[in-house]
Design a protein around this motif. Structure first.
Motif, mmCIF file in Angstrom:
data_model
loop_
_atom_site.group_PDB
_atom_site.id
_atom_site.type_symbol
_atom_site.label_atom_id
_atom_site.label_comp_id
_atom_site.label_asym_id
_atom_site.label_seq_id
_atom_site.Cartn_x
_atom_site.Cartn_y
_atom_site.Cartn_z
ATOM 1 N N ARG A 58 0.855 -1.192 0.000
ATOM 2 C CA ARG A 58 0.000 0.000 0.000
ATOM 3 C C ARG A 58 0.884 1.232 0.000
ATOM 4 N NH1 ARG A 58 -5.283 -1.276 2.935
ATOM 5 N NH2 ARG A 58 -5.052 -3.379 3.785
ATOM 6 N N ASP A 59 0.374 2.328 -0.584
ATOM 7 C CA ASP A 59 1.129 3.571 -0.460
ATOM 8 C C ASP A 59 0.990 4.089 0.978
ATOM 9 O OD1 ASP A 59 -1.175 5.368 -0.226
ATOM 10 O OD2 ASP A 59 -1.391 5.301 -2.410
ATOM 11 N N GLY A 60 1.788 5.075 1.327
ATOM 12 C CA GLY A 60 1.839 5.542 2.707
ATOM 13 C C GLY A 60 0.504 6.038 3.225
ATOM 14 N N LEU A 61 -0.215 6.832 2.414
ATOM 15 C CA LEU A 61 -1.496 7.366 2.857
ATOM 16 C C LEU A 61 -2.532 6.256 3.005
ATOM 17 C CD1 LEU A 61 -2.999 9.940 3.656
ATOM 18 C CD2 LEU A 61 -3.736 10.138 1.272
ATOM 19 N N GLU A 62 -2.495 5.285 2.118
ATOM 20 C CA GLU A 62 -3.448 4.176 2.199
ATOM 21 C C GLU A 62 -3.215 3.358 3.469
ATOM 22 O OE1 GLU A 62 -6.402 1.373 1.532
ATOM 23 O OE2 GLU A 62 -6.148 3.435 0.847
ATOM 24 N N ARG A 63 -1.974 3.236 3.906
ATOM 25 C CA ARG A 63 -1.696 2.531 5.172
ATOM 26 C C ARG A 63 -2.380 3.253 6.333
ATOM 27 N NH1 ARG A 63 4.893 1.685 4.597
ATOM 28 N NH2 ARG A 63 4.852 1.312 2.342
ATOM 29 N N ILE A 64 -2.271 4.571 6.335
ATOM 30 C CA ILE A 64 -2.880 5.363 7.409
ATOM 31 C C ILE A 64 -4.400 5.308 7.311
ATOM 32 C CG2 ILE A 64 -3.117 7.701 8.343
ATOM 33 C CD1 ILE A 64 -0.158 8.125 7.383
ATOM 34 N N ARG A 65 -4.941 5.387 6.094
ATOM 35 C CA ARG A 65 -6.387 5.293 5.914
ATOM 36 C C ARG A 65 -6.910 3.945 6.407
ATOM 37 N NH1 ARG A 65 -10.075 2.946 3.955
ATOM 38 N NH2 ARG A 65 -8.684 1.496 2.901
ATOM 39 N N ALA A 66 -6.195 2.868 6.058
ATOM 40 C CA ALA A 66 -6.612 1.526 6.491
ATOM 41 C C ALA A 66 -6.554 1.400 8.008
ATOM 42 C CB ALA A 66 -5.729 0.472 5.833
ATOM 43 N N LEU A 67 -5.539 1.998 8.611
ATOM 44 C CA LEU A 67 -5.438 1.975 10.075
ATOM 45 C C LEU A 67 -6.632 2.688 10.706
ATOM 46 C CD1 LEU A 67 -3.999 1.529 12.788
ATOM 47 C CD2 LEU A 67 -2.750 3.660 12.346
ATOM 48 N N LEU A 68 -6.963 3.873 10.202
ATOM 49 C CA LEU A 68 -8.092 4.618 10.759
ATOM 50 C C LEU A 68 -9.406 3.869 10.554
ATOM 51 C CD1 LEU A 68 -6.991 8.213 9.742
ATOM 52 C CD2 LEU A 68 -7.137 7.303 12.065
ATOM 53 N N GLU A 69 -9.546 3.188 9.433
ATOM 54 C CA GLU A 69 -10.739 2.369 9.203
ATOM 55 C C GLU A 69 -10.823 1.256 10.243
ATOM 56 O OE1 GLU A 69 -12.482 -0.704 5.815
ATOM 57 O OE2 GLU A 69 -11.096 0.864 5.201
ATOM 58 N N GLN A 70 -9.691 0.631 10.534
ATOM 59 C CA GLN A 70 -9.655 -0.419 11.555
ATOM 60 C C GLN A 70 -10.029 0.136 12.931
ATOM 61 O OE1 GLN A 70 -5.922 -2.229 13.445
ATOM 62 N NE2 GLN A 70 -6.403 -3.708 11.850
ATOM 63 N N ILE A 71 -9.537 1.339 13.233
ATOM 64 C CA ILE A 71 -9.850 1.967 14.523
ATOM 65 C C ILE A 71 -11.347 2.233 14.634
ATOM 66 C CG2 ILE A 71 -9.490 4.030 15.935
ATOM 67 C CD1 ILE A 71 -7.056 2.114 15.845
ATOM 68 N N VAL A 72 -11.950 2.745 13.560
ATOM 69 C CA VAL A 72 -13.394 2.987 13.566
ATOM 70 C C VAL A 72 -14.149 1.675 13.757
ATOM 71 C CG1 VAL A 72 -15.367 3.720 12.157
ATOM 72 C CG2 VAL A 72 -13.291 5.130 12.234
ATOM 73 N N ASP A 73 -13.725 0.624 13.054
ATOM 74 C CA ASP A 73 -14.366 -0.690 13.212
ATOM 75 C C ASP A 73 -14.293 -1.155 14.660
ATOM 76 O OD1 ASP A 73 -15.002 -0.862 10.519
ATOM 77 O OD2 ASP A 73 -13.308 -2.156 10.008
ATOM 78 N N ASP A 74 -13.105 -1.078 15.233
ATOM 79 C CA ASP A 74 -12.903 -1.535 16.607
ATOM 80 C C ASP A 74 -13.718 -0.698 17.597
ATOM 81 O OD1 ASP A 74 -11.156 -3.479 15.722
ATOM 82 O OD2 ASP A 74 -9.343 -2.380 16.285
ATOM 83 N N ALA A 75 -13.678 0.619 17.428
ATOM 84 C CA ALA A 75 -14.381 1.512 18.353
ATOM 85 C C ALA A 75 -15.886 1.286 18.298
ATOM 86 C CB ALA A 75 -14.050 2.968 18.038
ATOM 87 N N THR A 76 -16.387 1.006 17.111
ATOM 88 C CA THR A 76 -17.822 0.735 16.949
ATOM 89 C C THR A 76 -18.190 -0.617 17.551
ATOM 90 O OG1 THR A 76 -17.812 2.038 14.907
ATOM 91 C CG2 THR A 76 -19.688 0.585 15.265
ATOM 92 N N ARG A 77 -17.336 -1.603 17.347
ATOM 93 C CA ARG A 77 -17.624 -2.964 17.810
ATOM 94 C C ARG A 77 -17.630 -3.081 19.330
ATOM 95 N NH1 ARG A 77 -13.430 -5.177 16.190
ATOM 96 N NH2 ARG A 77 -12.474 -5.612 18.200
ATOM 97 N N VAL A 78 -16.680 -2.434 20.003
ATOM 98 C CA VAL A 78 -16.572 -2.632 21.457
ATOM 99 C C VAL A 78 -17.539 -1.774 22.256
ATOM 100 C CG1 VAL A 78 -14.133 -3.270 21.267
ATOM 101 C CG2 VAL A 78 -14.743 -0.902 21.850
#
Length: 198
Positions: free
Chosen positions: A79-99
Motif C-alpha cells: 500500500r502507499d503511505g497514505l493508504e496505510r494510514i487510511r486503512a489503520l483509521l478504518e480499523q480503529i473505527v471498526d474496533d471503536a464501533t464494535r466494542v
C-alpha cells in the motif's frame, strides 16, 4: 513434578482482560475476575500471584494483539503511505464501533489505562510508553513512505503528523465511547486522511 493446570492460561488472561477493560483496574473485584475466568480465588492467585500481576498480563496481551494488528497495516509495503494510514483509521473505527456497549462502551483499554492507572504505576507507565513509541514510529514511517511515493503532502512533518494521527485515533475512541455513531467517526477519519493528501 507439579500437577498440570486444568485450564487454558491464555483464555483466562483474555477473560481477565475483558473484565478489566469493562470496569477498569479499580472497579474490577476478585469476585469479578473469578466469575469472568471461571477460576476460584486460590487457583487465580496461585497462577497469577495478585490482581496487579494479572492486570499487567492482561494489558500486555491486549497491546500485543492490538498494536500487532495496527503495525501490520502500517508496515504493508503493498500500500502507499497514505493508504496505510487510511486503512489503520478504518480499523480503529471498526474496533471503536464494535466494542461500544449500549449506553457507554468499554473504549480502548490502553486509553482507559493511561488515564486511570499509569500515573500511579511506573511499570504500567513504562509499558504504555513503549507501546506509544512503537505506534508513533510506525506512523512516522508511513508518513515518510507516503511522501516518497507522493501520496502524502511533502510539507507535513512526519513526527508531528504521527502525533496528529495518534490524537485522532484517541479522539475517535473517546467519541465512540461517548456515543458518536459510525458515520461521525468515519467523517473524522476521512478528515484526517484528507489533511495529509497532497
Amino acid at each position: 513434578m507439579g500437577r498440570p493446570r486444568g485450564f487454558d492460561e491464555e483464555r483466562v488472561i483474555e477473560a481477565a482482560r475483558d473484565a478489566f477493560w469493562a470496569k477498569g483496574f479499580d472497579g474490577t473485584s476478585t469476585a469479578d475476575l473469578c466469575e469472568a475466568t471461571g477460576l476460584n480465588r486460590s487457583s487465580l492467585y496461585n497462577t497469577f500471584r495478585s490482581k496487579e500481576h494479572l492486570f499487567h498480563r492482561a494489558l500486555a496481551h491486549y497491546i500485543t494483539t492490538m498494536t500487532g494488528r495496527q503495525m501490520a497495516l502500517l508496515d504493508d509495503a503493498d500500500r502507499d503511505g497514505l493508504e496505510r494510514i487510511r486503512a489503520l483509521l478504518e480499523q480503529i473505527v471498526d474496533d471503536a464501533t464494535r466494542v461500544r456497549a449500549p449506553g457507554s462502551g468499554s473504549g480502548c483499554f490502553v486509553v482507559n489505562t493511561t488515564t486511570s492507572v499509569a500515573s500511579r504505576d511506573p511499570e504500567i507507565a513504562r509499558v504504555l510508553a513503549a507501546d506509544l513509541d512503537r505506534r508513533l514510529t510506525g506512523l512516522r514511517l508511513a508518513v515518510m513512505a507516503g511522501q516518497a511515493d507522493g501520496s502524502v503532502r511533502p510539507d507535513r512533518d512526519p513526527e508531528a503528523s504521527a502525533w496528529y494521527v495518534t490524537s485522532v485515533i484517541s479522539g475517535i475512541r473517546v467519541a465512540a465511547q461517548s456515543g458518536a455513531e459510525r458515520p461521525a467517526l468515519e467523517a473524522v477519519a476521512a478528515t484526517a486522511v484528507e489533511s495529509l493528501r497532497p
